[in-house]
Design a protein around this motif. Structure first.
Motif, PDB file in Angstrom:
ATOM      1  N   PRO A   1      -6.802 -14.797   6.177  1.00  0.00           N
ATOM      2  CA  PRO A   1      -6.855 -14.653   7.639  1.00  0.00           C
ATOM      3  C   PRO A   1      -5.831 -13.627   8.115  1.00  0.00           C
ATOM      4  N   SER A   2      -6.153 -12.959   9.192  1.00  0.00           N
ATOM      5  CA  SER A   2      -5.267 -11.906   9.714  1.00  0.00           C
ATOM      6  C   SER A   2      -3.924 -12.464  10.158  1.00  0.00           C
ATOM      7  N   LYS A   3      -3.860 -13.758  10.478  1.00  0.00           N
ATOM      8  CA  LYS A   3      -2.599 -14.367  10.923  1.00  0.00           C
ATOM      9  C   LYS A   3      -1.618 -14.580   9.780  1.00  0.00           C
ATOM     10  N   TRP A   4      -2.080 -14.457   8.550  1.00  0.00           N
ATOM     11  CA  TRP A   4      -1.237 -14.730   7.393  1.00  0.00           C
ATOM     12  C   TRP A   4      -0.156 -13.670   7.234  1.00  0.00           C
ATOM     13  N   LYS A   5       1.086 -14.117   7.183  1.00  0.00           N
ATOM     14  CA  LYS A   5       2.220 -13.205   7.058  1.00  0.00           C
ATOM     15  C   LYS A   5       3.015 -13.465   5.779  1.00  0.00           C
ATOM     16  N   GLY A   6       2.465 -14.292   4.920  1.00  0.00           N
ATOM     17  CA  GLY A   6       3.195 -14.678   3.715  1.00  0.00           C
ATOM     18  C   GLY A   6       3.057 -13.670   2.590  1.00  0.00           C
ATOM     19  N   LYS A   7       3.523 -14.096   1.419  1.00  0.00           N
ATOM     20  CA  LYS A   7       3.505 -13.195   0.262  1.00  0.00           C
ATOM     21  C   LYS A   7       3.265 -13.984  -1.015  1.00  0.00           C
ATOM     22  N   CYS A   8       2.999 -13.245  -2.059  1.00  0.00           N
ATOM     23  CA  CYS A   8       2.815 -13.819  -3.385  1.00  0.00           C
ATOM     24  C   CYS A   8       3.811 -13.135  -4.310  1.00  0.00           C
ATOM     25  N   VAL A   9       4.783 -13.882  -4.769  1.00  0.00           N
ATOM     26  CA  VAL A   9       5.832 -13.290  -5.597  1.00  0.00           C
ATOM     27  C   VAL A   9       5.473 -13.421  -7.077  1.00  0.00           C
ATOM     28  N   THR A  10       6.124 -12.653  -7.900  1.00  0.00           N
ATOM     29  CA  THR A  10       5.869 -12.688  -9.332  1.00  0.00           C
ATOM     30  C   THR A  10       6.834 -13.649 -10.020  1.00  0.00           C
ATOM     31  N   GLY A  11       6.552 -13.960 -11.261  1.00  0.00           N
ATOM     32  CA  GLY A  11       7.420 -14.846 -12.007  1.00  0.00           C
ATOM     33  C   GLY A  11       6.866 -15.143 -13.376  1.00  0.00           C
ATOM     34  N   VAL A  12       7.643 -15.816 -14.183  1.00  0.00           N
ATOM     35  CA  VAL A  12       7.249 -16.172 -15.539  1.00  0.00           C
ATOM     36  C   VAL A  12       6.032 -17.094 -15.517  1.00  0.00           C
ATOM     37  N   ASN A  13       5.069 -16.838 -16.397  1.00  0.00           N
ATOM     38  CA  ASN A  13       3.861 -17.671 -16.546  1.00  0.00           C
ATOM     39  C   ASN A  13       3.035 -17.764 -15.267  1.00  0.00           C
ATOM     40  N   PHE A  14       3.136 -16.767 -14.429  1.00  0.00           N
ATOM     41  CA  PHE A  14       2.406 -16.787 -13.157  1.00  0.00           C
ATOM     42  C   PHE A  14       1.522 -15.550 -13.070  1.00  0.00           C
ATOM     43  N   THR A  15       0.233 -15.773 -12.935  1.00  0.00           N
ATOM     44  CA  THR A  15      -0.725 -14.669 -12.959  1.00  0.00           C
ATOM     45  C   THR A  15      -0.991 -14.069 -11.589  1.00  0.00           C
ATOM     46  N   GLY A  16      -0.437 -14.653 -10.534  1.00  0.00           N
ATOM     47  CA  GLY A  16      -0.635 -14.100  -9.202  1.00  0.00           C
ATOM     48  C   GLY A  16      -1.538 -14.952  -8.338  1.00  0.00           C
ATOM     49  N   CYS A  17      -1.818 -14.468  -7.145  1.00  0.00           N
ATOM     50  CA  CYS A  17      -2.621 -15.202  -6.162  1.00  0.00           C
ATOM     51  C   CYS A  17      -4.043 -14.652  -6.123  1.00  0.00           C
ATOM     52  N   ASN A  18      -4.861 -15.235  -5.280  1.00  0.00           N
ATOM     53  CA  ASN A  18      -6.217 -14.748  -5.040  1.00  0.00           C
ATOM     54  C   ASN A  18      -6.574 -15.046  -3.595  1.00  0.00           C
ATOM     55  N   ASN A  19      -7.837 -14.998  -3.242  1.00  0.00           N
ATOM     56  CA  ASN A  19      -8.233 -15.238  -1.849  1.00  0.00           C
ATOM     57  C   ASN A  19      -8.324 -16.720  -1.491  1.00  0.00           C
ATOM     58  N   LYS A  20      -8.106 -17.606  -2.474  1.00  0.00           N
ATOM     59  CA  LYS A  20      -7.997 -19.043  -2.215  1.00  0.00           C
ATOM     60  C   LYS A  20      -6.526 -19.418  -2.088  1.00  0.00           C
ATOM     61  N   VAL A  21      -5.769 -19.160  -3.137  1.00  0.00           N
ATOM     62  CA  VAL A  21      -4.313 -19.352  -3.087  1.00  0.00           C
ATOM     63  C   VAL A  21      -3.726 -18.026  -2.603  1.00  0.00           C
ATOM     64  N   ILE A  22      -3.492 -17.939  -1.306  1.00  0.00           N
ATOM     65  CA  ILE A  22      -3.112 -16.644  -0.725  1.00  0.00           C
ATOM     66  C   ILE A  22      -1.607 -16.405  -0.724  1.00  0.00           C
ATOM     67  N   GLY A  23      -0.845 -17.439  -1.030  1.00  0.00           N
ATOM     68  CA  GLY A  23       0.603 -17.261  -1.056  1.00  0.00           C
ATOM     69  C   GLY A  23       1.261 -18.170  -2.057  1.00  0.00           C
ATOM     70  N   ALA A  24       2.284 -17.667  -2.719  1.00  0.00           N
ATOM     71  CA  ALA A  24       3.059 -18.479  -3.660  1.00  0.00           C
ATOM     72  C   ALA A  24       4.483 -17.940  -3.684  1.00  0.00           C
ATOM     73  N   GLN A  25       5.412 -18.788  -3.308  1.00  0.00           N
ATOM     74  CA  GLN A  25       6.819 -18.403  -3.305  1.00  0.00           C
ATOM     75  C   GLN A  25       7.636 -19.523  -3.942  1.00  0.00           C
ATOM     76  N   TYR A  26       8.801 -19.174  -4.414  1.00  0.00           N
ATOM     77  CA  TYR A  26       9.714 -20.192  -4.923  1.00  0.00           C
ATOM     78  C   TYR A  26      11.077 -19.998  -4.294  1.00  0.00           C
TER      79      TYR A  26
END
Length: 741
Positions: free
Chosen positions: A163-188
């Motif tokens: 959604p256009s309202k989304w202002k989050g991010k997807c960060v990188t890390g060990v054993n993490f392949t990234g986000c997609n259009n379902k999981v749009i954000g992942a932070q630690y």
């Protein structure tokens, strides 16, 4: 809900229909044995002979050969109804159907798989009405242990961009392949350095965050199960919604600094619902990271849903009690994980566990921890404590242990299985690291008596099977009120399934989670208010998909006032809140109890919080309580439940509650009050009729309680107020309780 009497009729009707079609169909090969079910109705009132023998006798009469008959029978049902399964020729099935005492005989068929239970149990079938476009714009935040995005529950097939309202991010890390259009954000967040820097990652290494996220929002995954247990279609409440993961828990716990950082990020990122399956001891709101973070969320219209805690059944154990939080209790669903134990003397004992291990042979030698003890001077061998058992006395045997946790000790010593007695309520099944079952203390004594009665005791532990049971009940572990911070606010608010919930887990964890466990699965069962919480978060997102502009309090009110009351053995509404969620009904609640930010601040002022303390909670600079209008009545806020705490049984009950409802129905309506008064208390509602001429119109009323405790042993008195217009039932629990002594 299906009544018990109808449930008893369903197998009969299904069986008769199946038999009807079987009789008029032609088998591909009349000489080919196929699996049939022979249904014989209810269990006999007086069972003088075993059902297994009855079933064998019937088969022998039809087949004419006892040896073939015994090989033909596959399973005898005999705990809740009378039936058996066997491999039969079509003509044998026809003959059995005419036998006295046989209700129906029908061919075993492959049925269409349904949900792994909870959402269907809550009335949300896969075909339930949805606003898919609006749902896909909803973002549910999970503050938890991270996420495993490769799980099929987070497949983004068919999803458009975030959604256009989304202002989050997807960060990188060990054993993490990234986000997609379902999981749009992942932070630690590792501000407290709970994890070494080289291990800091959004990836879920515990499995908890993946489980909660998939429960709330998971995409539909067919044929999900744990080694065949609970097979069905796993899905969340809002499969089209987006997920934002905020990892704050590392290994042994979750730090306040990380928790606040996650709230800070989630609010700014534009999420709609926040789910927090984390808690701890109750603290002042000025020292509570979840209380502070969730208050900031409500100011942005975001509802925070929190687990109530797993410290039940003790009263006063509830946590996450902020009035702006939706606090969730854990309830059961209508299936039980029975793990049977059979003894060499023929006795069968029904235990409970999630045991994925099937026996490799018939009976095994059986002993007890007491008999298998070594020469250690420490520990309790009867409980199978580590280091107390003799390997030679355990190897190849099933061991009975007085207490939980002996399964891994027995496994490490080469044992064939474990039976553990448990003094806890047998409502929650736990995964075992080897072939094992938990039985009651009473049944444990029976097993021990048998072991001590013979030199050649034998037994076997069978793989878990799932059976239907009555539900819902509040789980024994679910924390109870009353809360201590704001005594006249009832907590928990609501209940949702939290016992033996199947959902996705991370590939980085194992089924049991023990360091020596090697068994893995992408789906697993978990229990706790942690599992109940995302059910409510998902239900809240579902309601919001129909009412995008509703406030956090409106959504909360809709879920509470349409919930189904739960019968509770101990604690009443202190255990269940308003009742079990009913998401389908919550979409059209009729009336809502709305609350704005100013009301919450006024409530805190009334509770004696100082100006400086409130400023810390709200983060809005200075506050002057003397200039803020404080709510009237016993609780001072427009809450969907009515709760009064009195000092003692001798205290006269006298209180007034002021409430205001908003019509969210269509057009004109007339609501009449219906009261169920608590024992010894009179309840007066003025006015008792509310007239609405249009939608969004507001009406006020007051509820007066007067009376006293008439039962010297009771700690709480419960009743209810229902506003009804014949189409809607808007229910508020009424509770009078005593403080924790």
């Amino acid at each position: 809900m299906i009544t018990s009497s109808i449930k008893l009729l369903i197998p009969t009707l299904v069986g008769l229909l199946c038999l009807h079609f079987a009789r008029f169909s032609t088998a591909s090969n009349d000489n080919e044995r196929q699996i049939y079910i022979v249904y014989m109705g209810e269990l006999p009132a007086e069972q003088t002979i075993s059902l297994t023998d009855v079933h064998h006798s019937l088969l022998s009469d039809i087949i004419g050969d006892e040896t073939i008959a015994r090989k033909s029978k596959l399973y005898s049902y005999g705990r809740s109804f009378n039936a058996f399964a066997a491999r039969l020729l079509p003509r044998e099935a026809e003959l059995l159907s005419k036998k006295e005492g046989v209700v129906s005989v029908f061919k075993n068929r492959k049925l269409k798989l349904l949900t792994t239970r909870t959402w269907d149990f809550l009335g949300m079938s896969e075909k339930i009405k949805r606003n898919h476009q609006t749902e896909s714009n909803i973002i549910v935040a999970l503050i938890d242990t991270g996420i495993w995005t490769e799980s099929p529950s987070f497949n983004d097939k068919g999803f458009g961009p975030p959604p256009s309202k989304w202002k989050g991010k997807c960060v990188t890390g060990v054993n993490f392949t990234g986000c997609n259009n379902k999981v749009i954000g992942a932070q630690y967040f590792n501000i407290g350095e709970s994890a070494p820097p080289d291990e800091a990652t959004p990836a879920d290494t515990e499995g908890h965050g993946t489980h909660t996220a998939s429960t709330a929002t998971g995409a539909a995954v067919a044929s999900a199960s744990l080694y065949g247990l609970g097979e069905g279609t796993a899905r969340g409440a809002v499969p089209s919604a987006r997920v934002a993961s905020y990892k704050v828990c590392w290994g042994y716990g979750c730090m306040d600094v990380d928790m606040l950082a996650a709230f800070d990020a989630a609010i700014a990122d534009g999420v709609d619902i926040i789910s927090v399956s984390i808690g701890g001891s109750v603290r002042s709101f000025t020292e509570d990271s979840i209380g502070i973070g969730s208050f900031h969320a409500l100011k942005k219209g975001i509802l925070t849903v929190c687990a109530g805690g797993n410290d039940g059944p003790y009263l006063g154990s509830i946590s996450n009690v902020g009035p702006w939080i939706m606090t969730v209790a854990a309830s059961t669903v209508d299936r039980r994980f029975e793990t049977d134990v059979e003894l060499g003397n023929g006795d069968k004992i029904s235990g409970i566990a999630i045991n994925t291990f099937a026996p490799k042979k018939g009976l095994y030698p059986l002993t007890s921890g007491a008999l298998a003890k070594n020469n250690a001077t420490f520990g309790n061998s009867s409980a199978c404590d580590y280091g107390t058992l003799d390997k030679e006395k355990v190897k190849g045997k099933i061991v009975y242990c007085k207490g939980a946790g002996g399964d891994y000790v027995v496994k490490e010593l080469g044992g064939a299985g474990t039976v553990m007695s448990n003094d806890q309520d047998m409502d929650t099944a736990y995964a075992t690291g080897s072939s094992a079952s938990y039985v009651t203390l009473k049944d444990g004594l029976k097993i021990e008596k048998y072991i001590n009665s013979t030199k050649s005791a034998q037994g076997v532990v069978y793989k878990t099977r799932i059976v239907n049971t009555t539900a819902p009940f509040i789980a024994s572990f679910s924390s109870r009120g009353p809360q201590t911070l704001i005594s006249n606010i009832l907590k928990p608010d609501i209940a949702a399934p939290g016992v033996n919930i199947l959902a996705a887990i991370s590939k980085f964890t194992t089924v049991v989670g023990h360091e020596n466990d090697k068994k893995t699965s992408i789906f697993n069962f978990n229990s706790g208010t942690s599992m109940a919480c995302p059910h409510v978060a998902g239900a809240a997102a579902y309601v919001k998909s129909f009412h995008p502009k509703w406030s956090h309090a409106a959504i909360k009110s809709a879920l509470m006032t349409t919930s189904k009351p739960i019968k509770v053995k101990e604690g009443g509404e202190l255990a269940s809140g308003s009742g079990q969620i009913n998401p389908k009904m919550a979409v059209h609640p009729g009336l809502i109890y709305d609350i704005n930010t100013t009301s919450y601040v006024g409530l805190l002022c009334k509770q004696g919080y100082k100006d400086k303390e409130i400023a810390l909670i709200t983060g809005s600079g200075k506050y002057n309580c003397s200039k803020i209008q404080r709510g009237k009545g016993a609780d001072g806020i427009n809450y969907p439940s009515i709760n009064l705490q009195v000092k003692s049984r001798e205290t006269n009950i006298s209180a007034v509650f002021y409430r205001r409802v908003t019509n969210v129905g269509v057009g004109k309506s007339v609501y009449k009050a219906r009261v169920e008064s608590p024992k010894g208390v009179s309840v007066k509602v003025v006015p008792d009729i509310l007239l609405f001429s249009r939608a969004d119109q507001k009406r006020s009323f007051k509820v007066t309680l007067k009376g006293k405790f008439v039962d010297k042993d009771s700690r709480y008195l419960s009743g209810s107020l229902v506003w009804s217009d014949t189409k809607h039932e808007v229910r508020s629990p009424i509770l009078v309780s005593l403080p924790i002594s």
